[in-house]
Write an enzyme that holds these catalytic residues in place. Sequence first.
Site, PDB file in Angstrom:
ATOM      1  N   GLU A 123     -10.478  70.029 -36.758  1.00 57.81           N
ATOM      2  CA  GLU A 123     -10.050  68.914 -37.594  1.00 57.81           C
ATOM      3  C   GLU A 123      -8.594  69.119 -37.982  1.00 57.81           C
ATOM      4  O   GLU A 123      -8.069  70.232 -37.938  1.00 57.81           O
ATOM      5  CB  GLU A 123     -10.922  68.827 -38.855  1.00 57.81           C
ATOM      6  CG  GLU A 123     -12.396  68.601 -38.593  1.00 57.81           C
ATOM      7  CD  GLU A 123     -12.686  67.244 -37.986  1.00 57.81           C
ATOM      8  OE1 GLU A 123     -11.956  66.280 -38.301  1.00 57.81           O
ATOM      9  OE2 GLU A 123     -13.648  67.142 -37.204  1.00 57.81           O
ATOM     10  N   TYR A 154      -7.463  69.825 -27.117  1.00 54.82           N
ATOM     11  CA  TYR A 154      -8.395  68.755 -26.746  1.00 54.82           C
ATOM     12  C   TYR A 154      -8.262  68.376 -25.279  1.00 54.82           C
ATOM     13  O   TYR A 154      -9.189  67.825 -24.699  1.00 54.82           O
ATOM     14  CB  TYR A 154      -8.136  67.529 -27.613  1.00 54.82           C
ATOM     15  CG  TYR A 154      -8.786  67.576 -28.980  1.00 54.82           C
ATOM     16  CD1 TYR A 154     -10.027  66.988 -29.205  1.00 54.82           C
ATOM     17  CD2 TYR A 154      -8.151  68.203 -30.053  1.00 54.82           C
ATOM     18  CE1 TYR A 154     -10.622  67.021 -30.459  1.00 54.82           C
ATOM     19  CE2 TYR A 154      -8.737  68.240 -31.314  1.00 54.82           C
ATOM     20  CZ  TYR A 154      -9.979  67.646 -31.505  1.00 54.82           C
ATOM     21  OH  TYR A 154     -10.565  67.686 -32.744  1.00 54.82           O
ATOM     22  N   SER A 194     -13.587  54.430 -34.770  1.00 55.11           N
ATOM     23  CA  SER A 194     -14.847  54.514 -35.514  1.00 55.11           C
ATOM     24  C   SER A 194     -14.607  54.829 -36.985  1.00 55.11           C
ATOM     25  O   SER A 194     -15.335  54.358 -37.859  1.00 55.11           O
ATOM     26  CB  SER A 194     -15.753  55.584 -34.894  1.00 55.11           C
ATOM     27  OG  SER A 194     -15.102  56.841 -34.872  1.00 55.11           O
ATOM     28  N   ASN A 195     -13.590  55.612 -37.279  1.00 57.17           N
ATOM     29  CA  ASN A 195     -13.299  56.022 -38.658  1.00 57.17           C
ATOM     30  C   ASN A 195     -12.179  55.161 -39.220  1.00 57.17           C
ATOM     31  O   ASN A 195     -11.003  55.468 -39.073  1.00 57.17           O
ATOM     32  CB  ASN A 195     -12.919  57.510 -38.684  1.00 57.17           C
ATOM     33  CG  ASN A 195     -12.549  57.982 -40.083  1.00 57.17           C
ATOM     34  OD1 ASN A 195     -12.888  57.360 -41.082  1.00 57.17           O
ATOM     35  ND2 ASN A 195     -11.827  59.093 -40.151  1.00 57.17           N
ATOM     36  N   TYR A 243      -3.053  51.588 -24.318  1.00 56.57           N
ATOM     37  CA  TYR A 243      -4.121  51.986 -25.243  1.00 56.57           C
ATOM     38  C   TYR A 243      -3.494  52.603 -26.491  1.00 56.57           C
ATOM     39  O   TYR A 243      -2.574  53.434 -26.398  1.00 56.57           O
ATOM     40  CB  TYR A 243      -5.055  52.998 -24.584  1.00 56.57           C
ATOM     41  CG  TYR A 243      -6.171  53.460 -25.499  1.00 56.57           C
ATOM     42  CD1 TYR A 243      -7.189  52.584 -25.862  1.00 56.57           C
ATOM     43  CD2 TYR A 243      -6.186  54.747 -26.008  1.00 56.57           C
ATOM     44  CE1 TYR A 243      -8.205  52.989 -26.719  1.00 56.57           C
ATOM     45  CE2 TYR A 243      -7.201  55.164 -26.857  1.00 56.57           C
ATOM     46  CZ  TYR A 243      -8.207  54.283 -27.212  1.00 56.57           C
ATOM     47  OH  TYR A 243      -9.206  54.682 -28.066  1.00 56.57           O
ATOM     48  N   ASN A 248      -5.826  60.069 -36.872  1.00 58.46           N
ATOM     49  CA  ASN A 248      -6.152  59.726 -38.262  1.00 58.46           C
ATOM     50  C   ASN A 248      -5.186  60.346 -39.267  1.00 58.46           C
ATOM     51  O   ASN A 248      -5.152  59.963 -40.430  1.00 58.46           O
ATOM     52  CB  ASN A 248      -7.597  60.113 -38.601  1.00 58.46           C
ATOM     53  CG  ASN A 248      -7.863  61.599 -38.421  1.00 58.46           C
ATOM     54  OD1 ASN A 248      -7.004  62.444 -38.658  1.00 58.46           O
ATOM     55  ND2 ASN A 248      -9.078  61.938 -38.013  1.00 58.46           N
ATOM     56  N   GLU A 257      -8.724  63.704 -28.263  1.00 59.92           N
ATOM     57  CA  GLU A 257      -9.240  63.083 -27.044  1.00 59.92           C
ATOM     58  C   GLU A 257      -8.766  61.641 -26.882  1.00 59.92           C
ATOM     59  O   GLU A 257      -8.813  61.090 -25.779  1.00 59.92           O
ATOM     60  CB  GLU A 257     -10.766  63.137 -27.028  1.00 59.92           C
ATOM     61  CG  GLU A 257     -11.487  62.117 -27.904  1.00 59.92           C
ATOM     62  CD  GLU A 257     -11.410  62.436 -29.401  1.00 59.92           C
ATOM     63  OE1 GLU A 257     -11.674  61.526 -30.211  1.00 59.92           O
ATOM     64  OE2 GLU A 257     -11.090  63.587 -29.757  1.00 59.92           O
ATOM     65  N   LYS A 258      -8.294  61.025 -27.944  1.00 59.51           N
ATOM     66  CA  LYS A 258      -7.792  59.645 -27.846  1.00 59.51           C
ATOM     67  C   LYS A 258      -6.690  59.554 -26.787  1.00 59.51           C
ATOM     68  O   LYS A 258      -6.675  58.635 -25.961  1.00 59.51           O
ATOM     69  CB  LYS A 258      -7.278  59.181 -29.203  1.00 59.51           C
ATOM     70  CG  LYS A 258      -8.327  59.210 -30.313  1.00 59.51           C
ATOM     71  CD  LYS A 258      -7.714  58.952 -31.668  1.00 59.51           C
ATOM     72  CE  LYS A 258      -8.727  59.116 -32.783  1.00 59.51           C
ATOM     73  NZ  LYS A 258      -9.225  60.504 -32.910  1.00 59.51           N
TER      74      LYS A 258
END
Length: 362
Positions: A123, A154, A194-195, A243, A248, A257-258
């Site tokens: 994180e 990642y 998602s977050n 993309y 975050n 991974e984004k």
Amino acid sequence: MLGHVKHSRQTFPKPRCCFVGFLFLLGVCLLYLPDPLTLEPLVSEENSGATLLIWTHPFGRYRKLPDCFALYQIGGCTLTDDGRAYPQADAVIIHHREVASGTADLPQEPRPRAQKWIWMNYESPAHTPRLWRFEDVFNLTMTYRTDSDIFLPYGYLRPREHRTNGLQNRFAHPLRAPSRLHLLRPRLLAWVISNWSESHARVALYYQLRRYIQVDVFGRAGRPLPEDSGGSVVRLVGRYQFYLALENSQHTDYITEKLWNAVRAGAIPVVLGPSRQNYERFLPPEAFIHVDDFPTVRGLARYLLMLRRNPARLRQHLDWRGSYSVHQPTFWAEHYCTACRAVRRNRGRTDVVEDLTRWFHS
């Protein structure tokens, strides 16, 4: 008795120019990366093996422990999640979330002689609470940061000609040079999130960007992934020219991974995270578009629309791909095996990690 020694960190020189700097830094990353694709000889001595205790399964999700030799040709590793093996374990890998939240306690002191405790965390600092509780506790760090004792990010690029072998082919995803169809993808810009938090810089960026350009939003905070994508983000993003790879929070080396999903899909990532210079440790400078490259969000939108109308300029962001493959480590099997190999290579080391909080927030 464990030593009380300052934790040493690797540093990277500032690139003199974009392309030469990227090649040099990629070489440094590949040099220090504990690469699971590198074959190592069979273990012949009984005392050269190592036992690694997985103290808790990350986020409370049980996963079968891997066979490190069968998967990665990393021999001499015994992995266990049985706490009764603690007295015999050469190392204990401890995931931050569980001990920080109180769902698990640290192992009981005193620890066995020469046993190493490994602090594992993927994180960002913004989502890593109560670090102060773990000063002078651990012997090794394992994170996405390039200056970790055990560095496994990642994702990372590998030159196509670099150590070609069966394992590389098994785990690497070759990147294709752009074709005419690649340059004429039917959709413009996607974002999977998602977050969702109104306090995140990426949400503020989205609110501004959508005023000037169409953004298709998917995930828990948007539309469901289409059925014909099979739930695959990579397959979905493969239909888009660009993309939004927006982290975050913005911290050193925190590139998740984004970004790598976009690279695999062949979409040009528009990134928000650490600095451009930081991204260039992992990617050629033309492989991504950094939001900080533009004084305004409107300028960013205009640039994307210009590229859409100009295939020759668009190709400049994609031509590098034919020389590389991308590897995305598997959570958490590859992490355990990489950590075990590091323990075998650091048998005599008993340093204590000092200033964990200051280092991780630096």
